[in-house]
Design an enzyme around this catalytic site. Structure first.
Site, mmCIF file in Angstrom:
data_model
loop_
_atom_site.group_PDB
_atom_site.id
_atom_site.type_symbol
_atom_site.label_atom_id
_atom_site.label_comp_id
_atom_site.label_asym_id
_atom_site.label_seq_id
_atom_site.Cartn_x
_atom_site.Cartn_y
_atom_site.Cartn_z
ATOM 1 N N CYS A 83 10.571 -5.984 7.608
ATOM 2 C CA CYS A 83 11.958 -5.220 7.274
ATOM 3 C C CYS A 83 13.041 -5.692 6.601
ATOM 4 C CB CYS A 83 12.128 -4.488 8.691
ATOM 5 S SG CYS A 83 11.108 -3.757 9.629
ATOM 6 N N VAL A 90 14.880 -3.981 3.663
ATOM 7 C CA VAL A 90 16.116 -3.383 3.724
ATOM 8 C C VAL A 90 16.826 -3.901 2.488
ATOM 9 C CG1 VAL A 90 18.159 -3.276 4.914
ATOM 10 C CG2 VAL A 90 15.961 -2.825 5.894
HETATM 11 S S1 SF4 Z 1 11.540 -6.282 12.419
HETATM 12 FE FE1 SF4 Z 1 10.067 -4.876 11.217
HETATM 13 S S2 SF4 Z 1 8.413 -6.092 10.320
HETATM 14 FE FE2 SF4 Z 1 9.466 -7.435 11.963
HETATM 15 S S3 SF4 Z 1 8.348 -7.029 13.785
HETATM 16 FE FE3 SF4 Z 1 9.841 -5.439 13.740
HETATM 17 S S4 SF4 Z 1 8.957 -3.787 12.699
HETATM 18 FE FE4 SF4 Z 1 7.664 -5.341 12.159
#
Ligand code: SF4
Length: 524
Positions: free
Chosen positions: A154, A158
């Site tokens: 993520c 982002v």
């Molecule tokens: S932050 Fe995003 S990529 Fe990382 S474990 Fe959580 S949902 Fe998955």
């Protein structure tokens, strides 16, 4: 600890039930937890099992509770593990990768090789370009892969890091050789799920190896059929797909095959890379007769790429689960290849039909509620209908509305599916309300359902809904990931699991000495 000694080591259960530990726990709760009284907890528990609460629960908008899915890069890692000599590489946070690895460790009981370029606060502000440069260079130097398959967490998504330009620059700057395959997929976890991530990574790998080759491809010239399993965690399924093709004498390329690297022997040698789809075979895939997508509801990006760029028909096919859909799959392979279905597979089919007949009286009319990934749930529901079982609730968090409509159509076509509710995008907290509201005989799904079983039992034995473990992840039972759920062999495993759960349940209810044991039969 007074109650545990080296001569008498007790595990967590029953040890923590002993008075000393109970007292410790109570002191901790009294001193440090703002805990409600047991009466209040019980009152709230009862309320959450009511029809009134179910109404409120289904109006929930702002929060997902136990979503029955994992995130995109986890799927990308599984896909990458299925290619020869390939190191899964996740551009983003280290903690995410620790989660993917432990998730797979717990399910497969195997070490899982996967690296991260460990983005932290500075990378979140300035971008992760430097992390990628150093990460690719170190990954190659330390682990010497034939291919590095890159996905994202993520954090990288982002801030909008551009994988393609980062990888191109890393090669231009000489951090890794130009000819090292480094395919990539953007896998933002705030949309989609692990099945989307698997699909995206496969599309990235195929695109990398075939984008400049598909125009010169001659469809059918290599005589092969390409098989795309999708996010598949039953290792037996990879094996049966290969066995069927070999018994039919049909050349094939299985696009991602982690069945060796996730099932290595304990012989003193650690194998970081073993098995997997040959990279040369990936380059040759546009020359195949056709490509069959075995999880059609989860492979939309791959399908779009293949349909838009390749000349193959990309024939529509249902997941080969249960009797009819396995028949259709094998007939499709036969039709495409011109090879007949051999007697050995016909014999296996006959055995499955025999088993279905033998167990029919126990499964007919039994009511099941199930949840999981879209293709798995659809295939399993279809097989339940073939067995004369009645699905009560069918739920997939990571399916879409079109899936819901297709699922309803299948159910309406069977006398056993007339009363079934289909739920899309809902989570296991919704599912809990569903099974309190309309009790099935059993629920089918991954290990997380065990807490629903505990809660239903707490309401009273007559409310208990036992969990049959089929799906992903299965953390609390061993070796089930080695089983098979596809093909006739897979249907045999599912049937055996279901019917024996029914018989175990009957045994457990008929052990009443002199009361219910009139039906505690030796022969079932
Ligand atoms: S932050 Fe995003 S990529 Fe990382 S474990 Fe959580 S949902 Fe998955």
């Amino acid at each position: 600890m007074a109650n545990n000694s080296v001569d008498d080591i007790k595990p967590c259960f029953p040890l923590f039930g002993e008075p000393e530990y109970r007292e410790n726990m109570k002191n901790k709760q009294d001193k440090y937890e703002e805990r409600e009284s047991m009466e209040k907890l019980e009152e709230t528990f009862q309320w959450t099992t009511s029809a009134e609460y179910k109404e409120l629960n289904f109006q929930r908008e702002a929060v997902t509770i136990n979503p029955a899915k994992a995130c995109q890069p986890l799927g990308a890692v599984l896909c990458s593990l299925g290619f020869k000599g390939t190191l899964p590489y996740v551009h983003g946070s280290q903690g995410c990768v620790a989660y993917f690895r432990t998730y797979f460790n717990r399910h497969f009981k195997e070490p899982v090789a996967c690296v991260s370029d460990s983005m932290t606060e500075d990378a979140a502000v300035f971008g992760g370009h430097k992390n990628m440069d150093a990460g690719l260079k170190n990954a190659l130097a330390l682990y010497k892969p034939e291919m590095i398959a890159v996905s994202t967490t993520c954090m990288a998504e982002v801030i909008g890091d551009d994988l393609h330009s980062f990888i191109t620059n890393a090669k231009v700057k000489g951090h890794v050789p130009q000819d090292l395959p480094v395919p990539s997929a953007h896998t933002p976890s705030f949309v989609g799920s692990h099945t989307t991530g698997w699909d995206g990574m496969l599309e990235g790998i195929i695109r990398y190896f075939t984008l400049d080759k598909h125009e010169s491809a001659v469809v059918g010239s290599n005589g092969k059929i390409n098989l795309v399993p999708g996010f598949e965690t039953y290792l037996g399924n990879y094996r049966i797909l290969k066995r069927y093709m070999e018994e039919m004498d049909v050349p094939y390329t299985l696009l991602s095959d982690p069945s060796e690297v996730l099932d290595t022997p304990a012989d003193g040698e650690y194998r970081m890379y073993v098995g997997g789809t040959e990279l040369e075979d990936v380059k040759d895939t546009p020359n195949a007769i056709d490509t069959l997508l075995l999880q059609p509801w989860s492979l939309t990006k791959t399908k779009k790429y293949l349909k838009d760029t390749w000349q193959q028909p990309i024939s529509e096919i249902n997941p080969p689960m249960g009797l009819k859909w396995t028949d259709e799959y094998l007939m499709k392979v036969s039709q495409l290849s011109g090879k007949p279905i051999p007697a050995s597979i016909e014999l296996e089919r006959g055995r499955l039909v025999d088993m279905m007949t033998d167990s029919h009286s126990w499964l007919h009319g039994k009511r099941f509620s199930l949840y999981g990934d879209p293709d798995f749930v659809m295939g399993l529901t279809n097989f339940l209908l073939e067995l004369g079982a009645e699905p009560v609730h069918v739920m997939s968090n990571n399916a879409n509305k079109r899936w819901g409509k297709a699922m309803s159509k299948i159910l309406k076509s069977s006398p056993y599916g007339q009363e079934t509710e289909v739920h899309v995008g809902t989570d296991l907290w919704h599912f809990r309300s569903l099974v309190f509201d309309r009790k099935p005989d059993f629920m089918i799904g991954n290990s997380y359902g065990k807490f629903i079983q505990r809660d239903t039992k707490h309401k009273g034995l007559e409310h208990e809904v036992k969990l049959i473990r089929l799906g992903f992840p299965i953390f609390d039972r061993h070796h089930l990931h080695r089983m098979t759920t596809l093909g006739y062999e897979g249907a045999m495993y599912i049937l055996t699991t279901l019917v024996n759960a029914v018989l175990e349940d009957l045994d457990s209810k008929t052990t009443g000495y002199g009361e219910t044991d009139y039906n505690y039969d030796l022969v079932r």
